[in-house]
Design a protein around this motif. Structure first.
Motif, PDB file in Angstrom:
ATOM      1  N   PHE A 102      -0.566   5.049   2.983  1.00  0.00           N
ATOM      2  CA  PHE A 102      -1.981   4.699   2.991  1.00  0.00           C
ATOM      3  C   PHE A 102      -2.335   4.111   4.342  1.00  0.00           C
ATOM      4  CE2 PHE A 102      -0.981   4.614  -1.532  1.00  0.00           C
ATOM      5  CZ  PHE A 102      -2.068   5.278  -2.080  1.00  0.00           C
ATOM      6  N   ASP A 103      -3.502   4.471   4.835  1.00  0.00           N
ATOM      7  CA  ASP A 103      -4.036   3.924   6.080  1.00  0.00           C
ATOM      8  C   ASP A 103      -4.740   2.617   5.738  1.00  0.00           C
ATOM      9  OD1 ASP A 103      -5.540   3.294   8.355  1.00  0.00           O
ATOM     10  OD2 ASP A 103      -6.144   5.368   8.720  1.00  0.00           O
ATOM     11  N   ASP A 137     -10.078   6.264   3.267  1.00  0.00           N
ATOM     12  CA  ASP A 137     -10.251   7.707   3.112  1.00  0.00           C
ATOM     13  C   ASP A 137      -9.277   8.503   3.974  1.00  0.00           C
ATOM     14  OD1 ASP A 137     -12.346   7.477   1.265  1.00  0.00           O
ATOM     15  OD2 ASP A 137     -13.808   7.229   2.877  1.00  0.00           O
ATOM     16  N   ASN A 138      -8.262   7.845   4.501  1.00  0.00           N
ATOM     17  CA  ASN A 138      -7.290   8.517   5.358  1.00  0.00           C
ATOM     18  C   ASN A 138      -5.881   8.224   4.862  1.00  0.00           C
ATOM     19  OD1 ASN A 138      -6.640  10.108   7.692  1.00  0.00           O
ATOM     20  ND2 ASN A 138      -5.906   8.240   8.645  1.00  0.00           N
ATOM     21  N   LEU A 139      -5.030   9.242   4.955  1.00  0.00           N
ATOM     22  CA  LEU A 139      -3.626   9.111   4.589  1.00  0.00           C
ATOM     23  C   LEU A 139      -2.775   9.614   5.749  1.00  0.00           C
ATOM     24  CD1 LEU A 139      -3.942  10.682   1.035  1.00  0.00           C
ATOM     25  CD2 LEU A 139      -3.628   8.244   1.529  1.00  0.00           C
ATOM     26  N   PHE A 140      -1.558   9.100   5.823  1.00  0.00           N
ATOM     27  CA  PHE A 140      -0.596   9.551   6.824  1.00  0.00           C
ATOM     28  C   PHE A 140       0.550  10.275   6.119  1.00  0.00           C
ATOM     29  CE2 PHE A 140      -2.052   5.415   8.855  1.00  0.00           C
ATOM     30  CZ  PHE A 140      -2.966   6.025   9.696  1.00  0.00           C
ATOM     31  N   ASP A 191       2.588   0.331   0.801  1.00  0.00           N
ATOM     32  CA  ASP A 191       1.665   1.376   1.257  1.00  0.00           C
ATOM     33  C   ASP A 191       2.305   2.761   1.324  1.00  0.00           C
ATOM     34  OD1 ASP A 191       3.320   0.786   3.406  1.00  0.00           O
ATOM     35  OD2 ASP A 191       1.733   0.987   4.896  1.00  0.00           O
ATOM     36  N   LEU A 192       3.519   2.916   0.776  1.00  0.00           N
ATOM     37  CA  LEU A 192       4.241   4.188   0.836  1.00  0.00           C
ATOM     38  C   LEU A 192       4.348   4.842  -0.538  1.00  0.00           C
ATOM     39  CD1 LEU A 192       7.181   3.145   3.179  1.00  0.00           C
ATOM     40  CD2 LEU A 192       5.100   4.381   3.807  1.00  0.00           C
ATOM     41  N   ARG A 220      -5.712   0.884  -2.939  1.00  0.00           N
ATOM     42  CA  ARG A 220      -4.903   2.088  -2.716  1.00  0.00           C
ATOM     43  C   ARG A 220      -4.991   2.969  -3.955  1.00  0.00           C
ATOM     44  NH1 ARG A 220      -0.182  -1.717  -0.575  1.00  0.00           N
ATOM     45  NH2 ARG A 220      -0.930  -1.985   1.542  1.00  0.00           N
ATOM     46  N   ASP A 221      -5.582   4.132  -3.791  1.00  0.00           N
ATOM     47  CA  ASP A 221      -5.808   5.027  -4.921  1.00  0.00           C
ATOM     48  C   ASP A 221      -4.577   5.914  -5.138  1.00  0.00           C
ATOM     49  OD1 ASP A 221      -6.794   6.634  -6.909  1.00  0.00           O
ATOM     50  OD2 ASP A 221      -8.676   7.102  -5.872  1.00  0.00           O
ATOM     51  N   LEU A 222      -3.612   5.348  -5.844  1.00  0.00           N
ATOM     52  CA  LEU A 222      -2.369   6.071  -6.104  1.00  0.00           C
ATOM     53  C   LEU A 222      -2.610   7.319  -6.947  1.00  0.00           C
ATOM     54  CD1 LEU A 222       0.683   6.204  -5.734  1.00  0.00           C
ATOM     55  CD2 LEU A 222       0.914   4.716  -7.736  1.00  0.00           C
TER      56      LEU A 222
END
Length: 104
Positions: free
Chosen positions: A40-41, A46-49, A27-28, A4-6
């Motif tokens: 994080f997806d 490469d996708n975020l919500f 993941d939040l 997870r690329d914070l």
């Protein structure tokens, strides 16, 4: 567990809104002011919500989301609007409830 690329999310949020990240848990990611949170997806790094706090002004939500998408695209990633959320205090814990997305 995926990477997870914070730092990338921190840059996206800062560039799009000028807000800082105040808290990250699992993941939040919670930016300052709580108008929205990023998730994080787990199936696609490469996708975020994005979830907006229930009751967020629709015009502000639309503008913020457009800025977030713009910055996310610059990072060669995607961001999806997933819905709304609420926070409820339960004793010493805070519970997050995720709600269905409404069109912008």
């Amino acid at each position: 567990m995926n990477y997870r690329d914070l730092e990338a999310v921190r840059q996206i949020v800062d560039n799009a809104t000028g807000l800082e990240i105040t808290y990250a848990y699992e993941d939040l990611v919670f930016p300052d002011n709580g108008a929205f949170i990023i998730q994080f997806d787990e199936s696609n790094t490469d996708n975020l919500f994005c979830y907006f706090q229930e009751g967020c002004n629709p015009k502000d939500q639309k503008n913020i989301f457009a800025s977030l998408v713009n910055e996310t695209t610059k990072m060669k990633a995607t961001m999806e609007l997933k819905g709304a959320y609420t926070l409820e205090q339960q004793d010493e814990n805070i519970q997050i409830k995720f709600l269905q997305a409404k069109p912008l």
